[in-house]
Design a protein around this motif. Structure first.
Motif, PDB file in Angstrom:
ATOM      1  N   ILE A 121       0.835  -1.142  -0.137  1.00 43.57           N
ATOM      2  CA  ILE A 121      -0.096  -0.321  -0.413  1.00 43.57           C
ATOM      3  C   ILE A 121       0.999   1.115  -0.112  1.00 43.57           C
ATOM      4  O   ILE A 121       1.843   0.918   1.074  1.00 43.57           O
ATOM      5  N   PRO A 122       0.408   2.029  -0.877  1.00 46.80           N
ATOM      6  CA  PRO A 122       1.369   3.257  -1.171  1.00 46.80           C
ATOM      7  C   PRO A 122       1.408   4.615   0.116  1.00 46.80           C
ATOM      8  O   PRO A 122       0.328   3.910   1.135  1.00 46.80           O
ATOM      9  N   THR A 123       2.428   4.746   0.397  1.00 51.09           N
ATOM     10  CA  THR A 123       3.097   5.732   2.406  1.00 51.09           C
ATOM     11  C   THR A 123       1.762   6.936   2.370  1.00 51.09           C
ATOM     12  O   THR A 123       1.126   7.125   3.660  1.00 51.09           O
ATOM     13  N   ASP A 124       1.690   7.409   1.193  1.00 53.40           N
ATOM     14  CA  ASP A 124       0.042   8.001   0.574  1.00 53.40           C
ATOM     15  C   ASP A 124      -1.579   8.265   0.689  1.00 53.40           C
ATOM     16  O   ASP A 124      -2.244   8.641   0.642  1.00 53.40           O
ATOM     17  N   ALA A 125      -1.488   6.602   1.127  1.00 59.25           N
ATOM     18  CA  ALA A 125      -3.066   6.495   0.157  1.00 59.25           C
ATOM     19  C   ALA A 125      -4.341   6.284   1.991  1.00 59.25           C
ATOM     20  O   ALA A 125      -3.932   6.605   2.547  1.00 59.25           O
ATOM     21  N   ARG A 126      -5.301   6.567   1.440  1.00 57.99           N
ATOM     22  CA  ARG A 126      -6.420   6.795   2.383  1.00 57.99           C
ATOM     23  C   ARG A 126      -6.947   5.850   2.194  1.00 57.99           C
ATOM     24  O   ARG A 126      -7.824   5.928   0.887  1.00 57.99           O
ATOM     25  N   PRO A 127      -7.639   5.433   3.204  1.00 54.24           N
ATOM     26  CA  PRO A 127      -8.425   4.095   2.371  1.00 54.24           C
ATOM     27  C   PRO A 127     -10.260   5.264   2.452  1.00 54.24           C
ATOM     28  O   PRO A 127     -10.941   6.297   2.986  1.00 54.24           O
ATOM     29  N   ARG A 128     -11.035   4.669   1.279  1.00 52.78           N
ATOM     30  CA  ARG A 128     -12.237   5.122   0.968  1.00 52.78           C
ATOM     31  C   ARG A 128     -13.685   3.967   1.846  1.00 52.78           C
ATOM     32  O   ARG A 128     -12.908   2.918   1.224  1.00 52.78           O
ATOM     33  N   ILE A 129     -14.425   5.018   2.133  1.00 46.00           N
ATOM     34  CA  ILE A 129     -14.969   3.917   2.979  1.00 46.00           C
ATOM     35  C   ILE A 129     -16.137   4.653   2.813  1.00 46.00           C
ATOM     36  O   ILE A 129     -16.475   5.250   2.960  1.00 46.00           O
ATOM     37  N   THR A 130     -17.568   3.644   2.393  1.00 48.34           N
ATOM     38  CA  THR A 130     -18.444   3.768   2.012  1.00 48.34           C
ATOM     39  C   THR A 130     -19.693   2.575   3.067  1.00 48.34           C
ATOM     40  O   THR A 130     -18.614   1.617   3.006  1.00 48.34           O
ATOM     41  N   GLN A 131     -20.788   3.237   3.063  1.00 49.47           N
ATOM     42  CA  GLN A 131     -22.038   2.653   3.956  1.00 49.47           C
ATOM     43  C   GLN A 131     -22.338   1.194   2.576  1.00 49.47           C
ATOM     44  O   GLN A 131     -22.799   2.334   1.772  1.00 49.47           O
ATOM     45  N   ARG A 132     -22.670   0.288   3.021  1.00 45.20           N
ATOM     46  CA  ARG A 132     -23.200  -0.967   1.726  1.00 45.20           C
ATOM     47  C   ARG A 132     -24.911  -0.544   1.399  1.00 45.20           C
ATOM     48  O   ARG A 132     -25.016   0.769   2.028  1.00 45.20           O
ATOM     49  N   ALA A 133     -25.299  -0.436  -0.099  1.00 43.79           N
ATOM     50  CA  ALA A 133     -26.329  -0.389  -0.191  1.00 43.79           C
ATOM     51  C   ALA A 133     -27.925  -0.095   0.057  1.00 43.79           C
ATOM     52  O   ALA A 133     -29.221   0.325   0.483  1.00 43.79           O
ATOM     53  N   ASP A 134     -27.167  -1.394   0.879  1.00 41.27           N
ATOM     54  CA  ASP A 134     -28.743  -2.238   1.496  1.00 41.27           C
ATOM     55  C   ASP A 134     -28.643  -1.406   2.924  1.00 41.27           C
ATOM     56  O   ASP A 134     -29.774  -1.650   3.161  1.00 41.27           O
ATOM     57  N   GLY A 135     -27.855  -0.581   3.177  1.00 33.94           N
ATOM     58  CA  GLY A 135     -28.238   1.075   4.773  1.00 33.94           C
ATOM     59  C   GLY A 135     -27.927  -0.584   5.706  1.00 33.94           C
ATOM     60  O   GLY A 135     -28.425   0.295   7.194  1.00 33.94           O
ATOM     61  N   SER A 136     -27.394  -1.525   5.246  1.00 31.27           N
ATOM     62  CA  SER A 136     -26.490  -2.239   6.813  1.00 31.27           C
ATOM     63  C   SER A 136     -26.072  -1.240   6.830  1.00 31.27           C
ATOM     64  O   SER A 136     -24.618  -0.413   7.014  1.00 31.27           O
ATOM     65  N   ASP A 137     -24.675  -2.087   8.819  1.00 28.57           N
ATOM     66  CA  ASP A 137     -24.030  -1.641   9.151  1.00 28.57           C
ATOM     67  C   ASP A 137     -22.626  -2.173   8.858  1.00 28.57           C
ATOM     68  O   ASP A 137     -21.577  -2.229   9.620  1.00 28.57           O
ATOM     69  N   HIS A 138     -22.883  -2.423   7.781  1.00 32.25           N
ATOM     70  CA  HIS A 138     -21.879  -2.384   6.844  1.00 32.25           C
ATOM     71  C   HIS A 138     -20.927  -1.687   5.773  1.00 32.25           C
ATOM     72  O   HIS A 138     -21.486  -1.190   5.160  1.00 32.25           O
ATOM     73  N   TYR A 139     -19.575  -1.629   6.375  1.00 35.17           N
ATOM     74  CA  TYR A 139     -19.538  -0.943   5.127  1.00 35.17           C
ATOM     75  C   TYR A 139     -17.964  -1.323   4.490  1.00 35.17           C
ATOM     76  O   TYR A 139     -17.403  -2.449   4.559  1.00 35.17           O
ATOM     77  N   ARG A 140     -18.064  -0.767   2.768  1.00 38.14           N
ATOM     78  CA  ARG A 140     -16.496  -1.480   2.012  1.00 38.14           C
ATOM     79  C   ARG A 140     -15.928  -0.139   2.121  1.00 38.14           C
ATOM     80  O   ARG A 140     -15.500   0.497   2.434  1.00 38.14           O
ATOM     81  N   VAL A 141     -14.474  -0.364   2.430  1.00 28.71           N
ATOM     82  CA  VAL A 141     -13.621   0.241   2.113  1.00 28.71           C
ATOM     83  C   VAL A 141     -12.153  -0.271   0.725  1.00 28.71           C
ATOM     84  O   VAL A 141     -11.885  -1.291   0.931  1.00 28.71           O
ATOM     85  N   GLU A 142     -12.588   0.626   0.298  1.00 31.70           N
ATOM     86  CA  GLU A 142     -11.399   0.148  -0.529  1.00 31.70           C
ATOM     87  C   GLU A 142      -9.691   1.355  -0.174  1.00 31.70           C
ATOM     88  O   GLU A 142     -10.114   2.553  -0.231  1.00 31.70           O
ATOM     89  N   ILE A 143      -8.700   0.790  -0.320  1.00 33.64           N
ATOM     90  CA  ILE A 143      -7.246   1.079  -0.496  1.00 33.64           C
ATOM     91  C   ILE A 143      -6.395   1.280  -1.889  1.00 33.64           C
ATOM     92  O   ILE A 143      -6.618   0.087  -2.423  1.00 33.64           O
ATOM     93  N   SER A 144      -5.840   1.874  -2.065  1.00 38.80           N
ATOM     94  CA  SER A 144      -5.088   1.844  -3.076  1.00 38.80           C
ATOM     95  C   SER A 144      -4.033   0.447  -3.015  1.00 38.80           C
ATOM     96  O   SER A 144      -3.445   1.267  -1.704  1.00 38.80           O
ATOM     97  N   ALA A 145      -3.670  -0.149  -4.105  1.00 41.16           N
ATOM     98  CA  ALA A 145      -2.560  -0.860  -3.518  1.00 41.16           C
ATOM     99  C   ALA A 145      -1.871  -1.176  -4.655  1.00 41.16           C
ATOM    100  O   ALA A 145      -2.931  -1.442  -5.791  1.00 41.16           O
TER     101      ALA A 145
END
Length: 64
Positions: free
Chosen positions: A37-61
């Protein structure tokens, strides 16, 4: 070259995951999978579309 991301889901436990904690977990997953993972990477966090309490995390790699 197209961007590549490490993606995973986390339970939010009532709120969105802390970005620093999500990034730290991403580093563990990347190490286990042979990615970096690059040193300047920041996570992108989005809530799942179904409205549940689960979140998708994407990080450049970079995958080898």
């Amino acid at each position: 070259m197209s961007p590549r991301f490490l993606a995973f889901e986390l339970a939010g436990l009532g709120q969105a995951p802390d970005p620093d904690a999500a990034l730290a977990y991403g580093h563990v997953l990347a190490e286990l999978g042979g990615a970096t993972i690059p040193t300047d990477a920041r996570p992108r966090i989005t809530q799942r579309a179904d409205g549940s309490d689960h979140y998708r995390v994407e990080i450049s790699a970079n995958f080898t």
